[in-house]
Design an enzyme around this catalytic site. Structure first.
Site, PDB file in Angstrom:
ATOM      1  N   GLU A   1       3.201 -19.796  27.429  1.00 40.94           N
ATOM      2  CA  GLU A   1       3.513 -20.922  26.779  1.00 40.94           C
ATOM      3  C   GLU A   1       4.696 -21.620  27.296  1.00 40.94           C
ATOM      4  O   GLU A   1       5.786 -21.250  27.222  1.00 40.94           O
ATOM      5  CB  GLU A   1       3.346 -20.808  25.391  1.00 40.94           C
ATOM      6  CG  GLU A   1       3.553 -22.270  24.481  1.00 40.94           C
ATOM      7  CD  GLU A   1       3.784 -21.812  23.019  1.00 40.94           C
ATOM      8  OE1 GLU A   1       2.965 -20.784  22.659  1.00 40.94           O
ATOM      9  OE2 GLU A   1       4.668 -22.456  22.312  1.00 40.94           O
TER      10      GLU A   1
ATOM     11  N   ARG B   1       9.824 -29.323  25.305  1.00 46.48           N
ATOM     12  CA  ARG B   1      11.191 -29.449  24.941  1.00 46.48           C
ATOM     13  C   ARG B   1      12.163 -29.953  26.032  1.00 46.48           C
ATOM     14  O   ARG B   1      13.419 -30.059  25.654  1.00 46.48           O
ATOM     15  CB  ARG B   1      11.760 -28.226  24.364  1.00 46.48           C
ATOM     16  CG  ARG B   1      11.215 -27.829  22.668  1.00 46.48           C
ATOM     17  CD  ARG B   1      11.910 -26.763  22.277  1.00 46.48           C
ATOM     18  NE  ARG B   1      10.849 -25.956  21.322  1.00 46.48           N
ATOM     19  CZ  ARG B   1      11.131 -24.873  20.895  1.00 46.48           C
ATOM     20  NH1 ARG B   1      12.583 -24.163  21.094  1.00 46.48           N
ATOM     21  NH2 ARG B   1      10.407 -24.198  20.326  1.00 46.48           N
TER      22      ARG B   1
ATOM     23  N   THR C   1       5.148 -26.550  21.230  1.00 44.37           N
ATOM     24  CA  THR C   1       5.847 -27.676  20.465  1.00 44.37           C
ATOM     25  C   THR C   1       5.457 -29.342  20.606  1.00 44.37           C
ATOM     26  O   THR C   1       6.092 -29.947  21.121  1.00 44.37           O
ATOM     27  CB  THR C   1       7.426 -27.752  21.133  1.00 44.37           C
ATOM     28  OG1 THR C   1       7.768 -26.452  21.192  1.00 44.37           O
ATOM     29  CG2 THR C   1       8.361 -28.429  20.035  1.00 44.37           C
TER      30      THR C   1
ATOM     31  N   LYS D   1      -0.743 -20.293  14.386  1.00 39.48           N
ATOM     32  CA  LYS D   1       0.652 -19.982  14.345  1.00 39.48           C
ATOM     33  C   LYS D   1       1.486 -19.780  13.129  1.00 39.48           C
ATOM     34  O   LYS D   1       1.428 -20.486  12.288  1.00 39.48           O
ATOM     35  CB  LYS D   1       1.378 -20.871  15.476  1.00 39.48           C
ATOM     36  CG  LYS D   1       2.766 -20.663  15.669  1.00 39.48           C
ATOM     37  CD  LYS D   1       3.397 -21.667  16.720  1.00 39.48           C
ATOM     38  CE  LYS D   1       4.735 -21.671  16.631  1.00 39.48           C
ATOM     39  NZ  LYS D   1       5.263 -21.804  18.153  1.00 39.48           N
TER      40      LYS D   1
HETATM   41  C1  3PG Z   1       8.572 -21.458  19.373  1.00 42.69           C
HETATM   42  O1  3PG Z   1       8.518 -22.699  19.668  1.00 42.69           O
HETATM   43  O2  3PG Z   1       7.443 -21.097  19.528  1.00 42.69           O
HETATM   44  C2  3PG Z   1       9.758 -20.950  18.796  1.00 42.69           C
HETATM   45  O3  3PG Z   1      10.958 -21.734  18.784  1.00 42.69           O
HETATM   46  C3  3PG Z   1       9.990 -19.591  19.648  1.00 42.69           C
HETATM   47  O4  3PG Z   1      10.964 -19.013  18.570  1.00 42.69           O
HETATM   48  P1  3PG Z   1      11.914 -17.772  19.114  1.00 42.69           P
HETATM   49  O5  3PG Z   1      12.846 -18.509  20.114  1.00 42.69           O
HETATM   50  O6  3PG Z   1      12.589 -17.139  17.988  1.00 42.69           O
HETATM   51  O7  3PG Z   1      11.192 -16.970  19.784  1.00 42.69           O
END
Ligand code: 3PG
Length: 212
Positions: free
Chosen positions: A41, A45, A70, A130
């Site tokens: 994924e 961002r 995101t 999720k």
């Molecule tokens: C996401 O966007 O899926 C999360 O911010 C990932 O979280 P993590 O950095 O704690 O793995």
């Protein structure tokens, strides 16, 4: 492919990546793929995220499944789908995104962190969710509690998952896979240590206690 197929068909860990450039995304994605993680994924961002998804879908092996994460708005859903994302992930489940996701051809994984949100997303037609932010929202204990009233929902916990705790999540029947950023550590990415990243993935997948 349904969201359930994506969560169950490959390795039980989806690396989440936030590349700085398209070239970096291509190298990193290939390193993760070579390490055995074929479902990945890219979080929307950074300004290169959509171009990175497009480049990966055009240039890397066909069986690399690349999602867009995101995704916060219906417009971003549309952009991610146009870029070629194989699946779409949101940290939340607003009415507008649940509604818009029904018109997408790519499967959608809405984010929830409590029973009310899970019921709303399930009622809107989504049986794979999720669980975010997993560790901050009660972790494995919360998921065990949710499995009672909501046995038909599969969860992909994300947020605070790491090499220490991911196996505890994967032992839960409601959790076909977990996701997170820990498989692409900043230090290795900044040093372009692609082999190091592949090795990290291989080590994870070779663990005997990992459910098949
Ligand atoms: C996401 O966007 O899926 C999360 O911010 C990932 O979280 P993590 O950095 O704690 O793995």
């Amino acid at each position: 492919m349904t969201m359930k197929d994506i969560l169950t068909s490959a390795s039980p860990v989806i690396p989440v990546i936030t590349p700085d450039s398209v070239d970096q995304a291509l190298s990193l994605s290939l390193a993760l793929y070579d390490g055995g993680l074929k479902n990945q994924e890219i979080a929307l961002r950074s300004s290169c995220a959509l171009d990175a998804i497009r480049a990966i879908k055009e240039q890397l092996p066909e069986d690399l499944i690349m999602g867009a994460g995101t995704v916060l708005t219906p417009f971003q859903l549309q952009l991610a789908e146009q870029a070629g994302a194989d699946f779409l992930v949101s940290p939340g489940s607003t009415d507008s995104i649940l509604e818009a996701a029904r018109d997408c051809s790519a499967p959608f994984l809405p984010g929830v962190s409590n029973p009310t949100q899970a019921i709303a997303a399930f009622t809107a037609g989504f049986n794979c969710l999720k669980f975010f932010p997993a560790e901050a929202s009660g972790g494995t204990e919360m998921l065990k509690a949710l499995a009672g009233p909501l046995p038909e929902i599969s969860f992909c916990p994300t947020g605070g998952i790491n090499s220490e705790n991911y196996q505890a999540y994967l032992l839960l029947p409601s959790v076909p896979c977990v996701a997170g950023t820990w498989l692409a550590p900043d230090e290795l990415v900044q040093n372009a240590d692609w082999n190091g990243i592949s090795q990290l993935c291989k080590a994870l997948l070779s663990l005997k206690s990992l459910p098949a």
